[in-house]
Design a protein around this motif. Structure first.
Motif, PDB file in Angstrom:
ATOM      1  N   GLU A 220       0.829  -1.206   0.000  1.00 31.91           N
ATOM      2  CA  GLU A 220       0.000   0.000   0.000  1.00 31.91           C
ATOM      3  C   GLU A 220       0.864   1.257   0.000  1.00 31.91           C
ATOM      4  N   LEU A 221       1.921   1.259   0.799  1.00 28.09           N
ATOM      5  CA  LEU A 221       2.791   2.439   0.861  1.00 28.09           C
ATOM      6  C   LEU A 221       3.480   2.687  -0.479  1.00 28.09           C
ATOM      7  N   ALA A 222       3.853   1.612  -1.176  1.00 25.35           N
ATOM      8  CA  ALA A 222       4.465   1.780  -2.491  1.00 25.35           C
ATOM      9  C   ALA A 222       3.492   2.459  -3.450  1.00 25.35           C
ATOM     10  N   ALA A 223       2.250   2.004  -3.462  1.00 26.12           N
ATOM     11  CA  ALA A 223       1.239   2.615  -4.328  1.00 26.12           C
ATOM     12  C   ALA A 223       0.977   4.065  -3.925  1.00 26.12           C
ATOM     13  N   THR A 224       0.902   4.302  -2.621  1.00 28.74           N
ATOM     14  CA  THR A 224       0.655   5.656  -2.140  1.00 28.74           C
ATOM     15  C   THR A 224       1.779   6.601  -2.523  1.00 28.74           C
ATOM     16  N   ALA A 225       3.001   6.123  -2.455  1.00 30.17           N
ATOM     17  CA  ALA A 225       4.138   6.961  -2.849  1.00 30.17           C
ATOM     18  C   ALA A 225       4.058   7.325  -4.326  1.00 30.17           C
ATOM     19  N   ASP A 226       3.669   6.368  -5.171  1.00 33.23           N
ATOM     20  CA  ASP A 226       3.515   6.676  -6.596  1.00 33.23           C
ATOM     21  C   ASP A 226       2.393   7.687  -6.822  1.00 33.23           C
ATOM     22  N   LEU A 227       1.296   7.534  -6.099  1.00 35.00           N
ATOM     23  CA  LEU A 227       0.187   8.476  -6.234  1.00 35.00           C
ATOM     24  C   LEU A 227       0.580   9.859  -5.717  1.00 35.00           C
ATOM     25  N   THR A 228       1.404   9.893  -4.686  1.00 34.41           N
ATOM     26  CA  THR A 228       1.904  11.174  -4.178  1.00 34.41           C
ATOM     27  C   THR A 228       2.777  11.849  -5.223  1.00 34.41           C
TER      28      THR A 228
ATOM     29  N   ALA B 158     -10.241  -6.229  -8.318  1.00 34.89           N
ATOM     30  CA  ALA B 158     -10.100  -5.825  -6.921  1.00 34.89           C
ATOM     31  C   ALA B 158      -8.875  -4.943  -6.736  1.00 34.89           C
ATOM     32  N   GLY B 159      -7.801  -5.276  -7.435  1.00 37.18           N
ATOM     33  CA  GLY B 159      -6.594  -4.463  -7.330  1.00 37.18           C
ATOM     34  C   GLY B 159      -6.790  -3.065  -7.873  1.00 37.18           C
ATOM     35  N   LEU B 160      -7.465  -2.945  -9.007  1.00 36.55           N
ATOM     36  CA  LEU B 160      -7.716  -1.621  -9.584  1.00 36.55           C
ATOM     37  C   LEU B 160      -8.640  -0.799  -8.689  1.00 36.55           C
ATOM     38  N   GLU B 161      -9.629  -1.460  -8.096  1.00 39.27           N
ATOM     39  CA  GLU B 161     -10.527  -0.750  -7.181  1.00 39.27           C
ATOM     40  C   GLU B 161      -9.760  -0.231  -5.965  1.00 39.27           C
ATOM     41  N   SER B 162      -8.857  -1.045  -5.457  1.00 37.25           N
ATOM     42  CA  SER B 162      -8.046  -0.622  -4.317  1.00 37.25           C
ATOM     43  C   SER B 162      -7.180   0.578  -4.680  1.00 37.25           C
ATOM     44  N   LEU B 163      -6.587   0.565  -5.864  1.00 38.96           N
ATOM     45  CA  LEU B 163      -5.769   1.694  -6.303  1.00 38.96           C
ATOM     46  C   LEU B 163      -6.608   2.955  -6.451  1.00 38.96           C
ATOM     47  N   SER B 164      -7.815   2.818  -6.954  1.00 37.61           N
ATOM     48  CA  SER B 164      -8.705   3.972  -7.097  1.00 37.61           C
ATOM     49  C   SER B 164      -9.035   4.582  -5.741  1.00 37.61           C
ATOM     50  N   ARG B 165      -9.272   3.730  -4.743  1.00 46.27           N
ATOM     51  CA  ARG B 165      -9.552   4.237  -3.401  1.00 46.27           C
ATOM     52  C   ARG B 165      -8.342   4.978  -2.826  1.00 46.27           C
TER      53      ARG B 165
END
Length: 271
Positions: free
Chosen positions: A101-109, A185-192
């Protein structure tokens, strides 16, 4: 996540936010390194059990993580991971989920800092719709017999130069390392997670014809007031909606004509 893991994840999120607030931290590079650590601990079950063993002192686990990661990732990533293993985790797998989750959040940041977060949100949604409508593509992206390299090359042919770099990185990691989740499910999680970057919710809006700018603004404003948070609209068109609109926010679905639903939203807000 439950109990201790929820608290540990909340603390890790705060540390990540503090790090990425600094202009000296490359959020995209941090995301790549966190993803590499995620892959390592997902693969090495015994290692992650040692790093989450409640019988071991937090400092000892942090020291082990530092020695393992030293020279493999940057100091910022190593410090973040060391702090995470000092925390208590209910299950060893929760640590890996948190790192992912932190890896995805860092990319979104990184996308947010570049002014591209809206585009990334829209691209994730559109990619999901494309996959849902193309069974052959979905089969290729979820084929367990296909290598991660092959899937990555397929995604580069689809997204390279057509999507934001953060979108391509996020989707590639999801497809090549699904970790037991479905693609949807993975794409939905990324959208959230993308919505959380702006502290807003996501509404999937399906209408018979494309909404006008005025309709989108009115619907977004009404939903934001109704739910008490800013609302990002993911828009889709389906002629079978029969002239109305279908709005899904989380598990809640609202069906009906645009004007009728806005009137109902106003009445609900009034009490």
């Amino acid at each position: 996540m439950n109990g201790a893991s929820r608290e540990a994840l909340a603390a890790a999120r705060e540390r990540l936010d503090a790090l990425t607030d600094s202009t000296s931290v490359d959020a995209a590079a941090l995301a790549d390194e966190l993803a590499a650590v995620t892959a390592l601990l997902d693969r090495e079950v015994s290692l992650r059990r040692v790093l989450t063993d409640p019988a071991q002192a937090g400092e000892a686990k942090a020291g082990l993580a530092g020695r393992l990661l030293g020279g493999q990732v940057g100091g910022t990533t190593a410090d973040l991971v060391s702090g995470m293993v000092r925390s208590r985790w209910s299950q060893s797998r929760d640590l890996v989920d948190a790192l992912e989750e932190l890896a995805a959040t860092a990319d979104l940041t990184a996308a947010h800092k570049a002014g591209a977060l809206d585009d990334v949100e829209d691209e994730l949604f559109r990619f999901g719709r494309i996959v849902a409508s193309n069974t052959e593509l979905r089969a290729a992206l979820t084929d367990r017999a296909a290598t991660g390299t092959a899937k990555g090359e397929l995604l580069r042919s689809l997204l390279g130069g057509r999507a934001k770099p953060a979108t391509e990185r996020l989707v590639t990691r999801l497809v090549t390392a699904p970790r037991g989740r479905s693609l949807e499910a993975g794409l939905e999680s990324l959208s959230r997670l993308a919505a959380d970057r702006r502290d807003r919710m996501v509404a999937v809006v399906t209408s018979a014809v494309p909404l006008s700018d005025g309709q989108k603004q009115r619907l977004g404003a009404a939903l934001a007031k109704l739910y008490g948070r800013p609302m990002h609209l993911n828009l889709d068109v389906d002629p079978e909606v029969l002239g109305g609109v279908r709005v899904q926010v989380g598990d809640e679905v609202i069906n009906g004509g645009i004007a009728d639903r806005l009137d109902e939203a106003t009445r609900r807000m009034a009490g």
